[in-house]
Design an enzyme around this catalytic site. Structure first.
Site, short mmCIF file in Angstrom:
data_model
loop_
_atom_site.label_atom_id
_atom_site.label_comp_id
_atom_site.label_asym_id
_atom_site.label_seq_id
_atom_site.Cartn_x
_atom_site.Cartn_y
_atom_site.Cartn_z
N ASP A 1 -16.82 -24.45 -14.93
CA ASP A 1 -16.22 -23.35 -13.92
C ASP A 1 -15.17 -22.95 -14.48
OD1 ASP A 1 -18.69 -24.14 -12.65
OD2 ASP A 1 -17.33 -24.87 -10.82
N GLU B 1 -44.47 -16.86 1.81
CA GLU B 1 -43.07 -17.02 1.54
C GLU B 1 -42.62 -17.57 2.56
OE1 GLU B 1 -42.03 -13.06 1.00
OE2 GLU B 1 -43.17 -12.61 -0.69
N GLU C 1 -33.49 -11.40 2.06
CA GLU C 1 -32.60 -11.91 2.96
C GLU C 1 -31.43 -12.57 2.57
OE1 GLU C 1 -34.38 -11.38 5.74
OE2 GLU C 1 -33.73 -12.79 7.44
N GLU D 1 -14.21 -22.71 -17.49
CA GLU D 1 -14.10 -21.66 -18.65
C GLU D 1 -14.85 -20.25 -17.89
OE1 GLU D 1 -13.96 -22.69 -21.53
OE2 GLU D 1 -14.56 -21.09 -22.68
N TYR D 2 -15.45 -20.34 -17.20
CA TYR D 2 -16.01 -19.13 -16.35
C TYR D 2 -14.79 -18.54 -15.88
CZ TYR D 2 -18.26 -15.63 -13.19
OH TYR D 2 -18.80 -14.59 -12.86
N ASP D 3 -13.90 -19.15 -15.25
CA ASP D 3 -12.58 -18.62 -14.41
C ASP D 3 -11.64 -17.95 -15.41
OD1 ASP D 3 -13.78 -19.48 -11.97
OD2 ASP D 3 -12.56 -21.33 -11.86
N CYS E 1 -17.17 -50.31 26.35
CA CYS E 1 -16.95 -51.30 27.31
C CYS E 1 -16.29 -52.58 26.81
CB CYS E 1 -18.24 -51.47 27.98
SG CYS E 1 -18.28 -53.20 28.87
N SER F 1 -40.59 -4.66 10.42
CA SER F 1 -40.45 -5.92 10.99
C SER F 1 -41.70 -6.56 10.77
CB SER F 1 -39.73 -5.59 12.26
OG SER F 1 -40.06 -6.97 13.08
N LEU F 2 -41.86 -7.89 11.33
CA LEU F 2 -43.08 -8.31 11.28
C LEU F 2 -43.69 -8.75 12.58
CD1 LEU F 2 -42.24 -10.92 8.25
CD2 LEU F 2 -43.96 -9.09 8.24
N LYS G 1 -39.97 -18.04 5.53
CA LYS G 1 -39.40 -17.09 6.27
C LYS G 1 -38.14 -17.35 6.47
CE LYS G 1 -39.98 -13.95 10.18
NZ LYS G 1 -38.54 -13.80 10.71
N LYS H 1 -45.06 -18.61 12.61
CA LYS H 1 -43.79 -19.16 12.94
C LYS H 1 -43.89 -20.70 13.15
CE LYS H 1 -40.56 -16.92 14.49
NZ LYS H 1 -39.89 -15.92 14.95
N ARG I 1 -30.22 -3.42 7.66
CA ARG I 1 -31.45 -3.17 8.09
C ARG I 1 -31.40 -2.00 9.17
NH1 ARG I 1 -35.02 -4.54 12.35
NH2 ARG I 1 -37.00 -4.10 11.98
N CYS J 1 -16.82 -49.13 32.72
CA CYS J 1 -18.24 -49.33 32.30
C CYS J 1 -19.08 -48.83 33.52
CB CYS J 1 -18.31 -50.55 31.59
SG CYS J 1 -20.21 -51.04 31.08
N CYS K 1 -21.33 -52.59 34.12
CA CYS K 1 -20.46 -53.74 34.55
C CYS K 1 -19.23 -53.56 35.09
CB CYS K 1 -20.32 -54.88 33.36
SG CYS K 1 -19.15 -54.26 32.17
N CYS L 1 -21.25 -58.06 30.02
CA CYS L 1 -21.78 -57.01 30.40
C CYS L 1 -23.30 -57.16 30.12
CB CYS L 1 -21.10 -55.82 29.59
SG CYS L 1 -22.17 -54.14 29.85
N TYR M 1 -37.65 -10.46 -1.65
CA TYR M 1 -39.16 -10.76 -1.06
C TYR M 1 -39.98 -9.22 -1.07
CZ TYR M 1 -36.89 -9.70 3.35
OH TYR M 1 -36.21 -9.09 4.46
N ASP N 1 -34.19 -17.44 7.39
CA ASP N 1 -33.60 -17.30 8.64
C ASP N 1 -32.07 -16.52 8.50
OD1 ASP N 1 -33.38 -16.73 11.36
OD2 ASP N 1 -33.17 -18.87 11.97
S1 IVH Z 1 -41.04 -9.15 4.73
C1 IVH Z 1 -42.62 -5.27 5.66
N1 IVH Z 1 -40.57 -11.51 3.79
O1 IVH Z 1 -38.07 -11.57 8.80
C2 IVH Z 1 -42.22 -6.68 5.68
N2 IVH Z 1 -39.32 -10.67 5.65
O2 IVH Z 1 -39.22 -10.76 11.36
C3 IVH Z 1 -40.65 -6.69 6.23
N3 IVH Z 1 -37.56 -12.26 6.57
O3 IVH Z 1 -36.49 -8.14 8.79
C4 IVH Z 1 -40.35 -8.20 6.09
N4 IVH Z 1 -38.16 -13.72 4.98
O4 IVH Z 1 -35.32 -9.89 7.63
C5 IVH Z 1 -40.35 -10.61 4.79
N5 IVH Z 1 -40.25 -13.79 3.04
C6 IVH Z 1 -39.90 -12.47 3.91
C7 IVH Z 1 -38.77 -12.89 4.79
C8 IVH Z 1 -38.60 -11.88 5.64
C9 IVH Z 1 -37.22 -13.37 6.27
C10 IVH Z 1 -37.00 -11.48 7.74
C11 IVH Z 1 -36.57 -10.33 7.43
C12 IVH Z 1 -37.46 -9.15 8.60
C13 IVH Z 1 -37.74 -10.27 9.43
C14 IVH Z 1 -39.13 -9.83 10.00
#
Ligand code: IVH
Length: 681
Positions: free
Chosen positions: A33, A114, A174, A35-37, A427, A82-83, A116, A315, A137, A409, A412, A433, A226, A118
């Site tokens: 680290d 993959e 993500e 060296e990098y700095d 206590c 979204s999914l 998911k 999920k 997004r 307590c 008791c 007790c 992803y 969070d």
């Molecule tokens: S694919 C067209 N892959 O989940 C498909 N989403 O509920 C679009 N997320 O908005 C998403 N891990 O923010 C995809 N391996 C993954 C993900 C992922 C997390 C999130 C992403 C998306 C949300 C949808």
């Protein structure tokens, strides 16, 4: 300062980018680290003196720049979808069936699974290999320009690597904060008296949308990619998996738990497998995403409204749910510590029905600002004890009253005292007790202590309530008449119990020491003491100073041991047990080499949540490992708790493998070791 040749500047930029990728994407650094700095500050000084030199992809952008007054809007030329969710295996099979129908195929469809993650979605646009723009997004069509912030995320390449660079590429992924970083962030907020973040996702979202990119730079964000929006390149991947491989080659971080499945059943097995690993992963995931591997089929499937037909989120059961607090009860533990427990309206969370949640101590009740009948958010992650994370104040009833911690307590009526240096109260009733007597007996008879089979806590409760048992030795005076008089005890089970009480007299020194229930003397520590002293008399005779010096004991535990034996009542109990014929000779430990961690050297850093450090050390030793206080190349593993210090840095440098507390807990369970938990429930 003379201007450096442009070439030297560019070489240094490239070199720093290389080391950044090794560290933040590959987790495999080459240089230290420091060296990098030093290299980075040289670059900074050049840029300061000759601003014309500054490249768009200079690593100095990672520290953040001038604050913005607002974000400008960006319209996504390919919408960020979204999914759809699948909450059970049937929904997954339906998904697979729909794909087979649409593509009119009888064959198995290949999928990529993959985790998911969070966090929050982010889009990155690279022109001729250089990061040009980053956007959130937003509503899927229009997002916000967070380029300056994205540049501070170390796993976001500022310039792409390799020979086959695309003319234009928009990569999606993500942004999240791993647990370790989240804990540090909250510890820092605590120190500064700032508000803490509710969870890593909120922290990630808040950090990405900072007008001042220097704030973002200080947050431990990670981005894992992803998917794609736009691709103008000579490289044309045919499958999602090939595309991820390409992204990896370009220098992006792709999650290591990405899995190519031959059919939907393999997706379901992968889901099950990841669900088991979930609690030991170093970041939050809320399920897996399953995507059709063939990009051509993806194209044909298209999308409905806001989600593609070719992908689905399977999920995990939610780890947080809302329920109602029915009551707060107070449990008095073996050492008198009073633990408030929330009784809840049953709620399905984290895969099980939860009825109770720990409230830890009075500070926690105050932090939550808990009222009777409150609506609360309960969290259960992995196998950890469910906890109330917050109150939904909007739903508080008008006639609700503040929950107040008892002043005496609750069992008791004795005075309550503060445990020094801890948030807990205790206590002071000791063996007066009944709750403490019951818990001490439960501990004494438990499997890893004296081991009286068939004597469960319901029986102990009756024996204490009916004054048959006041101390350990009373157990050995029980007879058939007494046992048969207890609820649900017939002659046969009573005889069996008497037999196991009798058999328990032949025990080992370490089990006996553990069974006494001396404060903070867990199984590991008891083993250390037994090995060292080989007899109870020798342990009792040892002065405080000497005990303190023993590795794995330390001053606090040593004081507890000395205090315990200095108490005449305790010595009476021991004398009685010995006079009854209890045999606690030291049994020589199994050969070191046959123990599971034999030959390994472990080091600990940071605070452990579920057990004391001394406890962990003792357990490691009892499993055959050596425990050292400093990291070297010979260290087998570094056990990392919260607020880990410089040892973690050093471990990274020496590439010593690390283990988080959750994984450690799993490891112990796999060796049938169940450490004494700090929290009682
Ligand atoms: S694919 C067209 N892959 O989940 C498909 N989403 O509920 C679009 N997320 O908005 C998403 N891990 O923010 C995809 N391996 C993954 C993900 C992922 C997390 C999130 C992403 C998306 C949300 C949808």
């Amino acid at each position: 300062m003379a201007a450096p040749p442009v070439q030297a500047y560019k070489t240094l930029v490239k070199e720093l980018q290389y080391h950044n990728h090794r560290y933040h994407v590959l987790d495999d650094p080459v240089i230290s680290d420091g060296e990098y700095d030093r290299k980075l500050s040289l670059l900074q000084s050049w840029e300061h003196a000759f601003p014309d030199l500054i490249d768009d992809d200079s690593p100095t952008h990672r520290v953040g720049g001038r604050p913005l007054s607002e974000f400008s809007q960006i319209s996504h030329s390919v919408p960020m979808l979204s999914l759809e969710n699948a909450f059970d295996s049937d929904a997954l099979m339906d998904f697979d069936r729909r794909i087979a129908e649409r593509t009119e195929t009888q064959e198995n469809v290949n999928y990529v699974c993959e985790p998911k993650l969070d966090g929050v979605a982010l889009s990155l646009l690279y022109r001729d290999g250089v990061l040009e723009r980053a956007a959130t997004r937003g509503d899927g069509m229009i997002g916000e320009d967070v380029t300056a912030n994205a540049k501070t995320i170390r796993s976001v390449p500022l310039r792409l690597q390799g020979d086959s660079l695309p003319n234009l590429i928009e990569v999606r992924g993500e942004v999240y904060i791993p647990h370790e970083g989240f804990e540090l962030l909250n510890a820092e907020a605590d120190r500064l008296g700032d508000k803490k973040f509710v969870n890593p996702r909120n922290a990630a979202a808040g950090s990405l949308r900072q007008l001042d990119s220097r704030v973002t730079a200080s947050r431990p964000l990670v981005m894992s990619v992803y998917g794609l929006g736009i691709l103008e390149s000579t490289v044309k991947p045919k499958t999602h998996f090939e595309m991820l491989t390409y992204l990896k080659q370009l220098g992006f971080l792709v999650n290591s738990h990405t899995y190519l499945a031959a059919n939907i059943f393999q997706c379901e097995s992968f889901y099950e497998q990841l669900a088991k690993q979930r609690s030991s992963l170093p970041y939050d995931i809320d399920g897996i995403v399953i995507k059709v591997n063939s990009l051509e089929i993806q194209q044909r499937m298209g999308a409905v409204l806001r989600s593609p037909r070719w992908a689905i989120a399977r999920k995990f059961p939610a780890q947080e749910e809302m329920t109602r607090l029915v009551a707060v009860e107070y449990q008095v533990g073996r050492t008198g510590v009073i633990t408030p427990v929330g009784r809840l309206e049953p709620v399905f969370v984290g895969g099980v029905t939860v009825r109770n949640a720990t409230l830890h101590n009075q500070d926690e009740i105050a932090r939550l600002d808990l009222f009777t009948d409150d609506t609360v958010i309960v969290r259960r992650a992995g196998d950890v004890i469910p906890k109330i994370v917050r109150v939904v104040k909007e739903y508080r009833r008008a006639n609700a009253s503040l929950i107040e911690f008892p002043q005496q307590c609750p069992v008791c009526g004795s005075e309550i005292e503060q445990v020094p240096d801890e948030a807990a109260v205790r206590c002071t009733g000791g063996m007066r007790c009944p709750a403490q007597v019951k818990q001490s007996i439960n501990h004494f008879v438990s499997r890893r202590a004296i081991n009286i089979e068939g004597l469960g806590d319901k029986l102990v409760e009756q024996l204490v309530d009916r004054d048959h048992v006041k101390s350990f030795s009373d157990l050995y005076r029980l007879d058939l008449v007494i046992l048969c008089s207890l609820e649900r005890m017939a002659e046969k089970s009573s005889k069996k119990l008497l037999k196991s009480i009798h058999a328990s007299r032949d025990t080992s020194l370490s089990k006996f020491i553990y069974a006494l229930g001396i404060r903070e003397v867990g199984e590991g520590c008891a083993q250390i003491l037994a090995n060292r002293f080989q007899s109870l008399e020798a342990l009792i005779a040892e002065p405080l100073e000497k005990l303190t010096e023993i590795e794995g004991v330390g001053p606090v535990v040593a004081r507890h041991i000395v205090d315990y034996f200095a108490e005449p009542k305790n010595m009476n109990v021991i004398d009685e047990l010995l006079s009854i014929g209890l045999n606690c000779h030291h049994k020589v430990d199994k050969e070191n080499s046959s123990r599971p961690l034999a030959g390994q050297t472990w080091v600990l850093t940071g605070n452990l949540d579920s057990m004391s450090r001394e406890g962990a050390k003792g357990i490691l030793k009892s499993l055959g490992a050596k425990v050292s206080s400093s990291i070297s190349a010979k260290t087998t593993k570094l056990l990392v708790g919260s607020k880990a210090g410089s040892k973690l840095e050093k471990a990274k440098l020496l590439r010593v493998p690390t283990m988080q507390e959750r994984e450690f807990a799993d490891l112990l369970v796999s060796h049938n070791v169940y450490p004494e938990h700090k929290t009682e429930i």
